[in-house]
Design a protein around this motif. Structure first.
Motif, PDB file in Angstrom:
ATOM      1  N   SER A   1       0.889  -1.108  -0.226  1.00  0.00           N
ATOM      2  CA  SER A   1      -0.105   0.106  -0.122  1.00  0.00           C
ATOM      3  C   SER A   1       0.858   1.287  -0.136  1.00  0.00           C
ATOM      4  CB  SER A   1      -0.886   0.067   1.238  1.00  0.00           C
ATOM      5  OG  SER A   1      -0.237   0.016   2.281  1.00  0.00           O
ATOM      6  N   GLU A   2       0.299   2.301  -0.225  1.00  0.00           N
ATOM      7  CA  GLU A   2       0.952   3.601  -0.342  1.00  0.00           C
ATOM      8  C   GLU A   2       1.709   3.871   1.106  1.00  0.00           C
ATOM      9  OE1 GLU A   2       0.340   8.388  -0.964  1.00  0.00           O
ATOM     10  OE2 GLU A   2      -1.117   6.982  -1.628  1.00  0.00           O
ATOM     11  N   SER A   3       0.996   3.686   2.073  1.00  0.00           N
ATOM     12  CA  SER A   3       1.417   3.944   3.466  1.00  0.00           C
ATOM     13  C   SER A   3       2.552   3.116   3.719  1.00  0.00           C
ATOM     14  CB  SER A   3       0.404   3.915   4.595  1.00  0.00           C
ATOM     15  OG  SER A   3      -0.148   2.585   4.582  1.00  0.00           O
ATOM     16  N   GLU A   4       2.431   2.147   3.192  1.00  0.00           N
ATOM     17  CA  GLU A   4       3.737   0.745   3.579  1.00  0.00           C
ATOM     18  C   GLU A   4       4.890   1.362   2.735  1.00  0.00           C
ATOM     19  OE1 GLU A   4       1.682  -3.279   4.495  1.00  0.00           O
ATOM     20  OE2 GLU A   4       1.469  -2.647   2.380  1.00  0.00           O
TER      21      GLU A   4
ATOM     22  N   VAL B   1       5.697   4.408   1.587  1.00  0.00           N
ATOM     23  CA  VAL B   1       6.305   5.630   2.222  1.00  0.00           C
ATOM     24  C   VAL B   1       7.129   5.066   3.588  1.00  0.00           C
ATOM     25  CG1 VAL B   1       5.562   7.795   3.280  1.00  0.00           C
ATOM     26  CG2 VAL B   1       4.527   7.196   1.159  1.00  0.00           C
ATOM     27  N   GLN B   2       6.409   4.554   4.380  1.00  0.00           N
ATOM     28  CA  GLN B   2       7.326   4.011   5.723  1.00  0.00           C
ATOM     29  C   GLN B   2       8.444   3.244   5.233  1.00  0.00           C
ATOM     30  OE1 GLN B   2       6.393   5.037   8.914  1.00  0.00           O
ATOM     31  NE2 GLN B   2       8.289   4.228   9.380  1.00  0.00           N
TER      32      GLN B   2
ATOM     33  N   ASN C   1      11.284   6.042   4.272  1.00  0.00           N
ATOM     34  CA  ASN C   1      11.784   6.762   5.389  1.00  0.00           C
ATOM     35  C   ASN C   1      12.735   6.007   6.281  1.00  0.00           C
ATOM     36  OD1 ASN C   1      10.139   9.204   4.425  1.00  0.00           O
ATOM     37  ND2 ASN C   1       8.534   8.613   5.429  1.00  0.00           N
TER      38      ASN C   1
ATOM     39  N   PRO D   1       5.313  10.276  -0.799  1.00  0.00           N
ATOM     40  CA  PRO D   1       5.417   9.939  -2.287  1.00  0.00           C
ATOM     41  C   PRO D   1       6.074  11.178  -2.995  1.00  0.00           C
ATOM     42  CG  PRO D   1       3.304  10.541  -1.720  1.00  0.00           C
ATOM     43  CD  PRO D   1       3.969  10.636  -0.328  1.00  0.00           C
TER      44      PRO D   1
END
Length: 357
Positions: free
Chosen positions: A109-112, A114-115, A118, A135
């Protein structure tokens, strides 16, 4: 301190349209302080081996030849394995492996995502001022977007195809002239065929009514010499069902069907009635009847000749029969005279014999 190097990959179709694609990569190389040392542009050609495998090859910016194989590990291709190797030639002419890498990717997923980016910044101690936001923001990740000139080296939409049609030997206006001439010729031919068919139909229905008129009128006269009285008599014969001085369509059909004019198709009959009904009233009056018959002189003459030849043939046969009968009668009379003379001679001989006795 880690060093971050960013690149952007772009793909376009090829002129061949054979399922292959061209990819070009914009990448930058930086020193430990994050300063950009150089930017390069590498190109790949990729194609599908099957529904789960893509193979790519290309020449990198620093002269190495690279191969990359991407394979789906699961049916929905949410996990892939990428194998990448590049080769370069040394100054002594030998070929060595310049780079070799294998990576496994999984759709997240997008959140995974981005994490994970980082976390990698922290793990490899990338300075904050060198980190690219996730992103991605803007059009190009590296900050070095391809120029129009670079983009049009590969994109068929804005470059000249190497597959060009040879220059035409015939000028467009000549082709247009032949096309127009052909169209005009086709129209003329179709119109000529139409006129021919219409004339044939006119001849058929004129011949039909002329033949029927000949059967009921004095055939010794030509169409142009028929008296008004004879024409009026013919008109009344046709206008017999409802004698009102107008011939209906049914009355005309009955008249034509009752003689020896031959079977007239409904299509020809409708055309005949339309030609006779000049004012389109649905009826044929006496003036329209006479006017139409005046156009049938040739057909009437032919029908009259046919009937006349039949009459002459019948007269000839009767004349031959009469001649034969006269010849038979003459022979019979001569025989009777001979028989009478013979009897008279016998009676004279008998009387002579009696006198002698």
């Amino acid at each position: 301190i880690g060093v971050l190097s960013l690149d952007d990959a772009y793909g376009v179709t090829k002129y061949e349209r054979d399922g292959t694609a061209t990819s070009f990569i914009m990448e930058d190389f930086r020193d430990a302080q994050g300063n950009v040392l150089t930017t390069n542009n590498s190109t790949y050609t990729s194609f599908a081996v099957d529904e789960n495998t893509i193979f790519a090859y290309g020449l990198l910016a620093y002269g190495a030849l690279a191969f990359e194989l991407s394979v789906c590990l699961v049916e929905d291709c949410t996990e892939i394995r990428i194998v990448n190797e590049s080769f370069r030639r040394n100054s002594n002419g030998t070929t060595v492996v310049a780079d070799s890498a294998t990576a496994t990717g999984r759709k997240v997923s997008e959140s995974e995502f981005v994490q994970a980016v980082n976390d990698a910044y922290v793990q490899y101690n990338i300075p904050v001022d060198q980190r690219s936001p996730a992103p991605m923001q803007g059009e190009c990740l590296s900050g070095f977007c391809p120029t129009e000139e670079i983009w049009c080296q590969w994109d068929p939409e804005c470059s000249t195809s190497p597959y060009q049609e040879p220059p035409g030997k015939v000028k467009p206006d000549v082709i247009a002239g032949f096309t127009v001439a052909g169209a005009v010729l086709l129209v003329v031919c179709l119109y000529s065929v139409h006129v021919y068919l219409v004339n044939q139909q006119k001849h058929r229905y004129r011949a039909a009514i002329a033949q029927r008129i000949v059967e009921t009128i004095e055939v010794q006269k030509s169409m142009r010499s028929l008296s008004p009285e004879l024409l009026a008599a013919e008109f009344k014969k046709i206008d017999s069902e409802t004698p009102d001085g107008r011939i209906t369509k049914d009355e005309l059909w009955d008249f034509l069907s009752s003689g020896k004019a031959g079977e007239l198709s409904k299509k020809d009959f409708n055309a005949l009635f339309a030609a006779m009904d000049a004012d389109k009233s649905g009826y044929v009056d006496f003036l329209e009847f006479c006017s139409f018959l005046g156009q049938c002189h040739e057909e009437y003459t032919g029908a009259r000749a046919n009937v006349g030849s039949g009459a002459r043939s019948t007269t000839g046969r009767l004349s031959m029969a009469e001649t034969a009968a006269r010849r038979v009668s003459s022979v019979a009379v001569e025989g009777l005279d001979e028989a009478i003379v013979g009897e008279e001679e016998k009676e004279k001989e008998i009387e002579k014999e009696e006198e002698e006795l």
